[in-house]
Design a protein around this motif. Structure first.
Motif, short mmCIF file in Angstrom:
data_model
loop_
_atom_site.label_atom_id
_atom_site.label_comp_id
_atom_site.label_asym_id
_atom_site.label_seq_id
_atom_site.Cartn_x
_atom_site.Cartn_y
_atom_site.Cartn_z
N THR A 193 0.84 -1.20 0.00
CA THR A 193 0.00 0.00 0.00
C THR A 193 0.88 1.25 0.00
O THR A 193 1.91 1.28 0.67
N ASP A 249 -1.30 8.93 -1.09
CA ASP A 249 -1.12 10.09 -1.95
C ASP A 249 -1.06 11.41 -1.18
O ASP A 249 -0.92 12.47 -1.77
N ASN A 265 -5.97 9.24 0.68
CA ASN A 265 -6.26 7.99 -0.02
C ASN A 265 -5.08 7.03 0.05
O ASN A 265 -3.93 7.46 0.14
N TYR A 308 -3.54 3.30 -1.78
CA TYR A 308 -3.56 2.50 -3.01
C TYR A 308 -2.90 1.17 -2.69
O TYR A 308 -1.75 1.14 -2.23
N LYS A 321 -7.84 1.79 -5.13
CA LYS A 321 -7.75 3.04 -4.35
C LYS A 321 -8.85 3.02 -3.30
O LYS A 321 -10.00 2.71 -3.62
N ILE A 345 -2.66 9.88 -10.80
CA ILE A 345 -3.58 9.72 -9.67
C ILE A 345 -4.03 11.08 -9.13
O ILE A 345 -4.50 11.18 -8.00
N MET A 387 -7.96 6.65 -11.08
CA MET A 387 -6.59 6.45 -11.58
C MET A 387 -6.66 6.32 -13.09
O MET A 387 -7.55 5.66 -13.62
#
Ligand code: RUQ
Ligand code: CUA
Length: 655
Positions: free
Chosen positions: A398, A401, A405, A407, A418, A481, A486
Motif C-alpha cells: 500500500t 497520496d 487515499n 492504493y 484506491k 492519480i 486512476m
C-alpha cells in the motif's frame, strides 16, 4: 487431510494467477487509455522529467533510475553485483565493496530502496537499499549516484524487511525473513520451533551517512517480512509484519498458513535506544564486513567487525507488542499521518488497518490476548481501526497520496485499488498488466507524498511488448492519480525484478548532481595527475603502471619490459575536467572487465600476461573524433628476458 485441502486451495489461487494473465493477453489490449495519455507522458527532446524514480533491480542486484512521467531509463547504479559496464566490482578500487564474511560475493538480490528523510520529508541526500540473499544494506549518494557504503548484517538470513528508514534517518532497519539459529550453530532442522530466532537489526546513520549497527533485537523465530517506520505521533516506533508464526520448518506453503492470524510487531525503538545508551544489551560474537568507498582516495576499504550488541526484548519493558493480523501479512505500510498501519494478508481479500492511537490505549489498558514467547499480544479488536472489505485477491503493498487515499496492489486479482483512509471504502480499481507486486508514489513512504503519479511494478509481462523469447523483462505502469480515478498512461519495461521503488521530485536533487571529480582533489595512491607523472615501477613480479588519458591518447602508449608471469596493475587517471568525457581502458586477455574512468578519477585493473608478444590496449568509450586512434601497445617478453622497463609517448621517454 487438512493439508491436502490447503494445497487444493493454493492450487486454485495458482490457477487464478494463470487465468488472469491469459485473460489479458487475449482480451482488450491496453485497458482504458485516456485519449491524451501520450501528451501527458511526452517529455520533448531535450526536456527533463519531473521525477526521478529509483527501482530496485531485484536479482540484478542493482538499482535502476528512471524519469517520470516518460518512463525513460536514465541509469543503472551497480550496488551488490559486479557491473562490467563501468568496472564496478572488477576494478581494484571497488572489489572491496563486495566483500562479506563469506568472502567476495559478486551478486545480490536487491529489494527495497528508501530515500533519506529529514523531519519526515525526503531530503535527497542518499538512497538505501537492502540485499536479501547475503544480508547487506547499501547507501548510495544522490550526488554521485554511486554506492558509497555497504554493511553486512550478521546473524540475519533473507534480509527482507529492510532497508526502511526512520523519519530523521536516525536508523535504517534490517529484519530477517528466515528465522535461524542465533548465533548460527549446527542443529537438527526439525528443532526449529522455539530454538530459531528472528533478529531485527537497527543500524544508526550518522550525519555523514555512515552506518553502524547499534543493536539487534532478538525476536522469536518468526519470518519478518516487511516493515515501515512510524511517523508524526508514531515516530519512535517501527512496525514489522510476520508470517510463519507457526514456526514450520518444511512445506511452508501449507504449514505456514495454518494460523488464522500472524502478527505485526510494533517495536518502540526509542525505548530500546535509551536502554542501549544506558549500557543495556549484551555483546555477542559476530562476523561481518563493513565496506566504505572514500571519494578522496577513490578507493573502497573493508573492515571486518566481530561484535554486535544484542537486546532481549523481554528485558526492556514496553519495547515490543504484537498486533494480530490476518492471513500471513506481507506489506506493512504506515500512512503519512503515522496513525494507520496497514497489514496486507496475502491470502485474504480484506485489508486490516491498525490504529496507532488505539494501540497506545490498548497497551495502557493492558488489553492483552496472551503472549508469544512472553511478548504481549494486543487484542485484535482493540487496535483495529477498520477493514477494507473485498478490495481484491492477494493484497501485497500500500502507498499513500497525501490526500487521504491509499492504493493497494492485489497480486492475484491483478489490480491496483484506491480506497479512503478512515471510511475504508473502495473508490476505484484499475487492472494491472499483469500481477502487480509493489507500487510507488514519490514520497509515498513519508509525511509528504507527491500524489501526482503512481507506478505499479508488475511481475508478469507476457504480451505487453515485442516478444524476446522465453525471458522477458518485467513491466511497470504509470498512472495519473491526481484525479478521482486512476488513469493508466504508460507501460515501460524494467530491468531485473523491481520489488520496490522510491521517487523524488527532480528539483530536489538535480542541481546537486556531481559533474566531474576534481583532479586537484584526487588523493588516489597511484594517481598521475599530469602526463609528466606517468611511469612504470617494478616490485618483484608486480608492475605498476601510472597512466593517464586525455583526448585522444594514453600516456604512456608504448610500454616495454613486462614479462610473462608478471602481474601488471594499470592505474589509469582521466585528466579531463569536462562534464561527460569519460575514457575507457581495455587490455587484451585481461580476466576482468574494462575500466570506465570519469573525469578526474583514477581506476585500476590487473592483467597477468600469459604469452610473449606485443599486445594492444584501447579506449572503450567513444570520446572524440580520434577515439579510434586512442590505443597503445605493451611488449611482453619471456620470463627470463632482461628487457628494461621503458615507457614512452611519441617515442619520447617520460619523466
Ligand atoms: S517484496 S513484491 Cu521484496 Cu513484496 Cu517484492
Ligand atoms: Cu578515450 Cu575513446
Amino acid at each position: 487431510m487438512k493439508n491436502i485441502l490447503k494445497i487444493a486451495i493454493l492450487g486454485v489461487l495458482g490457477l487464478f494467477i494463470q487465468s488472469c494473465g491469459n485473460d489479458g493477453s487475449s482480451g482488450e489490449k491496453s485497458g482504458a487509455i485516456t485519449s491524451n495519455a501520450a501528451e501527458r507522458v511526452y517529455v520533448a527532446p531535450g526536456e527533463h522529467d519531473e521525477y526521478y524514480a529509483f527501482l530496485s533491480g531485484g536479482y540484478s542486484g542493482n538499482l535502476t533510475v528512471y524519469g517520470l512521467p516518460s518512463g525513460r531509463m536514465l541509469k543503472e547504479i551497480p550496488v551488490f553485483s559486479q557491473f562490467p559496464t563501468n568496472g564496478y566490482g572488477y576494478s581494484e578500487e571497488t572489489v572491496p565493496m563486495l566483500n562479506t564474511s563469506f568472502g567476495f560475493v559478486p551478486w545480490g538480490d536487491s529489494h527495497h530502496p528508501d530515500i533519506s528523510q529529514t523531519e519526515g520529508e525526503l531530503d535527497g541526500r542518499w538512497i538505501f537499499i537492502n540485499e536479501n540473499n547475503t544480508p547487506r544494506i547499501a547507501r548510495i549518494s544522490l550526488e554521485t549516484f554511486e554506492t558509497e557504503e555497504i554493511i553486512e548484517i550478521p546473524h540475519s538470513a533473507g534480509n527482507h524487511s529492510s532497508s526502511f528508514i526512520t523519519e530523521n534517518t536516525e536508523y535504517v532497519v534490517a529484519g530477517t525473513r528466515f528465522s535461524v539459529p542465533y548465533p548460527q550453530e549446527d542443529m537438527a532442522i526439525d528443532q526449529m520451533k522455539g530454538n530459531f530466532k528472528g533478529p531485527l537489526t537497527f543500524i544508526a546513520v550518522g550525519d555523514d551517512g555512515r552506518m553502524n549497527i547499534d543493536f539487534q533485537l532478538k525476536m522469536p523465530g518468526f519470518n519478518y517480512d516487511l516493515s515501515h517506520p512510524g511517523r508524526g505521533d508514531s515516530h519512535g516506533w517501527f512496525f514489522f509484519t510476520t508470517y510463519n508464526t507457526e514456526e514450520a520448518h518444511t512445506m511452508q506453503e501449507v504449514n505456514a498458513s495454518q494460523n488464522d492470524k500472524d502478527f505485526i510487531a510494533a517495536v518502540n525503538w526509542k525505548k530500546i535506544q535509551e536502554y542501549v545508551e544506558n549500557g543495556g544489551g549484551k555483546e555477542i560474537d559476530a562476523e561481518y564486513a563493513h565496506n566504505v568507498f572514500d571519494h578522496s582516495t577513490q578507493a573502497a576499504t573493508t573492515t571486518m567487525k566481530n561484535k554486535v550488541l544484542t537486546v532481549d526484548p523481554r528485558e526492556v519493558e514496553g519495547a515490543v507488542y504484537f498486533m494480530p493480523t490476518p492471513k500471513s501479512p506481507h506489506g506493512c505500510d504506515v500512512d503519512p499521518s503515522g496513525e494507520y498501519i496497514v497489514g496486507n494478508g496475502k491470502l485474504s481479500t480484506d485489508l486490516t488497518v491498525h490504529s496507532f492511537s488505539k494501540m497506545l490505549k490498548a497497551i495502557e489498558n493492558k488489553d492483552f490476548d496472551g503472549d508469544a514467547y512472553d511478548i504481549p499480544i494486543l487484542n485484535f479488536d482493540s487496535t483495529l481501526a477498520g477493514t477494507v472489505k473485498d478490495g481484491g485477491l492477494g493484497p501485497l503493498h500500500t502507498e499513500f497520496d497525501g490526500k487521504g487515499n491509499a492504493y493497494t496492489t492485489f497480486f492475484i486479482s491483478s489490480e491496483v485499488v484506491k480506497w479512503k483512509l478512515g471510511t475504508w471504502e473502495v473508490l476505484d480499481r484499475q487492472p494491472s498488466y499483469y500481477s502487480v507486486g509493489h507500487l510507488m508514489i514519490p514520497g509515498g513512504n513519508s509525511r509528504e507524498p507527491y500524489g501526482k503519479y503512481m507506478i505499479s511494478m508488475n511481475k508478469i509481462t507476457k504480451d505487453r511488448y515485442l516478444p524476446t523469447g522465453p525471458e522477458l523483462e518485467h513491466s511497470a505502469q504509470l498512472y495519473d492519480i491526481s484525479g478521482e480515478k486512476m488513469e493508466l498512461l504508460l507501460d515501460f519495461p524494467t530491468h531485473g525484478e523491481p520489488h520496490y521503488a522510491a521517487g523524488i521530485p527532480a528539483e530536489k536533487i538535480k542541481s546537486q548532481s556531481k559533474k566531474i571529480y576534481r583532479l586537484d582533489e584526487n588523493k588516489h595512491e597511484y594517481a598521475a595527475t599530469s602526463e609528466s607523472e606517468t611511469k612504470m615501477e617494478r616490485d618483484g613480479n608486480e608492475v605498476h603502471v601510472y597512466m593517464t588519458t586525455v583526448r585522444s591518447h594514453f600516456s604512456p602508449d608504448n610500454l616495454e619490459g613486462i614479462k610473462v608471469g608478471d602481474k601488471v596493475f594499470f592505474h589509469v587517471t582521466n585528466l579531463e575536467q569536462d562534464f561527460d568525457v569519460p575514457h575507457g581502458f581495455a587490455m587484451i586477455g585481461a580476466n576482468t572487465s574494462e575500466l570506465l574512468i570519469m573525469p578526474g578519477q583514477t581506476k585500476t585493473i590487473t592483467w597477468e600476461p600469459k604469452k610473449e608478444g606485443v599486445w594492444p590496449f584501447y579506449c572503450t568509450d567513444f570520446c572524440s573524433a580520434l577515439h579510434q586512434e586512442m590505443q597503445g601497445y605493451v611488449r611482453v617478453s619471456g620470463q627470463n628476458s632482461n628487457v628494461p622497463l621503458k615507457w614512452t609517448l611519441d617515442d619520447e621517454e617520460i619523466n
